[in-house]
Scaffold this active site. Structure first.
Site, mmCIF file in Angstrom:
data_model
loop_
_atom_site.group_PDB
_atom_site.id
_atom_site.type_symbol
_atom_site.label_atom_id
_atom_site.label_comp_id
_atom_site.label_asym_id
_atom_site.label_seq_id
_atom_site.Cartn_x
_atom_site.Cartn_y
_atom_site.Cartn_z
ATOM 1 N N GLN A 303 0.810 -1.278 0.128
ATOM 2 C CA GLN A 303 0.144 0.083 -0.054
ATOM 3 C C GLN A 303 0.841 1.265 -0.016
ATOM 4 O O GLN A 303 0.486 2.217 -0.545
ATOM 5 C CB GLN A 303 -0.830 0.059 1.250
ATOM 6 C CG GLN A 303 -1.962 1.131 1.350
ATOM 7 C CD GLN A 303 -2.936 1.099 0.002
ATOM 8 O OE1 GLN A 303 -3.234 -0.169 -0.327
ATOM 9 N NE2 GLN A 303 -3.484 2.195 -0.266
ATOM 10 N N GLU A 304 1.880 1.146 0.512
ATOM 11 C CA GLU A 304 2.817 2.377 0.825
ATOM 12 C C GLU A 304 3.619 2.603 -0.553
ATOM 13 O O GLU A 304 3.916 3.912 -0.952
ATOM 14 C CB GLU A 304 3.721 2.239 1.939
ATOM 15 C CG GLU A 304 3.129 2.021 3.335
ATOM 16 C CD GLU A 304 2.759 3.573 3.741
ATOM 17 O OE1 GLU A 304 3.164 4.612 3.172
ATOM 18 O OE2 GLU A 304 1.957 3.816 4.797
#
Length: 400
Positions: A303-304
């Site tokens: 996600q990052e």
């Protein structure tokens, strides 16, 4: 006159006797301390998750069993052809498997109130046949599982479309036929919308051609003798559907399905094959060191940064775990662009955040709030907790 009175008193006495026969199924459940439930292994019902058995139906049934003060025992069958005879014979107390409450089933079994609505969808594959309506189903390879609401609906439609043909598979489940469509062994099948929404994450080439039905209710089915049991289910379910527990379950299993991005999912699958293998050993070791599930760490990283060790944002965070310079120094990371350092540093930072949370926050809420702290900072978490209290809600529950 005296004879008639004697018969009247005898009739009253018989009616007043406790019921111990088939009718009082609920009493037998409570006596043996066990609720016997038939279901099937599927993403929408019951399956083996990373923390053990789980599933939307599985969790709901266990909540009802706790309400009765008994334990649930699950009987797993592959398809409806194997499930429904157990209801007919009275060998199980209820069936909880994402079953549509059709007119035929209501006549044959006792059905609970609805806990979810679904729509039957015609599902095909990208690049294959794409019928635009019921007439378009004529002449294509169409199959549905036997004894299902799909087969029942197609049977009704055939009266208006006599050329409509389909195969009823006695062995494969809805998910099994979706896979056959994905493998190009079938042109199309029919599936409930919730099943399609989840399975398209695994098989993104599946496409919805059109809606075959209006929204239909899902319900639990019980044997014909289950009058008291169905009343108990309905009374409990009426309150459960309004509870925080139900909202949490819904968010857990269906909260992510509203948005489907074919390109994004294909990119995700490609990165699982091409990028994740380079870093999976470090995710697993870091997770072991700090008592996390490795998929939790890997999910945060994806996600990052999409598992890009050289990722960089306009705000200055960098690396595969997208650490700020301050956080990197705090956890001993010398180079944020070193994926091993970044992964272990990110895990160390998550562990520090988790330990700062009050002991009153239990799992799984603890994981969710830790994740939020990683994203927005602990200061915002304290502010959110204060606001939650002011609103009269529980600051230890993520859903509040």
């Amino acid at each position: 006159m005296g004879l008639n009175l004697r018969w009247l008193w005898l009739a009253v006495a018989i009616v007043s006797l406790p019921v111990h026969g088939k009718e009082n199924r609920l009493a037998r459940i409570q006596e043996r301390g066990e609720l016997v439930v038939v279901t099937r292994n599927a993403p929408t019902t019951y399956y083996e998750g990373r923390d053990g058995l789980t599933g939307f139906e599985y969790d709901m049934v266990n909540a009802f069993a706790r309400h009765l003060g008994v334990k649930a025992r699950f009987v797993i069958k592959d398809n409806l052809a194997e499930m429904l005879p157990l209801l007919d014979k009275g060998e199980v107390d209820l069936a909880a498997a994402g079953l549509t409450r059709t007119a035929e089933r209501k006549n044959r079994y006792r059905a609970s109130r609805s806990y979810q609505s679904v729509t039957q969808l015609v599902v095909c594959r990208r690049g294959g046949k794409q019928p635009k309506g019921i007439k378009g189903l004529v002449g294509i390879r169409l199959a549905v599982p036997a004894h299902t609401s799909y087969a029942e609906l197609l049977g009704k439609l055939k009266k208006s479309y006599p050329d409509l043909r389909w195969q009823e598979d006695p062995e494969l489940s809805t998910e099994g036929l979706l896979i056959k469509v994905w493998q190009k062994k079938l042109d199309c099948t029919v599936a409930d919308s919730n099943i399609v929404d989840i399975n398209r994450r695994y098989y993104p080439e599946l496409t919805v051609a059109f809606k075959l039905s209006r929204p239909q209710p899902l319900a639990w089915l019980m044997p014909p003798d289950a009058n008291r049991l169905v009343n108990a289910v309905n009374k409990w379910m009426k309150e459960f559907l309004k509870s925080q527990e139900y909202e949490t379950l819904w968010e857990k299993y269906y909260g992510y399905i509203e948005v489907f991005d074919y390109v994004d999912i294909k990119a995700y699958q490609r990165r699982i094959r091409q990028r994740l293998p380079k870093y999976i050993a470090w995710f697993k070791q870091a997770a072991l060191n700090y008592n996390f599930d490795w998929t939790y760490l890997a999910s945060i990283s994806y996600q990052e940064s999409h598992w890009n060790p050289r990722a960089r944002s306009p705000t200055g965070v960098r690396g595969i775990m997208m650490l700020t310079l301050t956080t990197a120094k705090e956890v001993g990371v010398k180079s944020r662009l070193d994926p091993k350092q970044s992964i272990f540093g990110g895990a160390r930072y998550l562990d520090k955040l988790r330990k700062r949370l009050p002991a009153s926050i239990k799992e799984p809420d603890r994981d969710w709030i830790t994740l939020a702290a990683y994203n927005v900072g602990m200061g915002h978490i304290w502010d959110a907790r204060k606001l939650t209290r002011k609103l009269g809600k529980n600051p230890d529950v993520w859903g509040d």
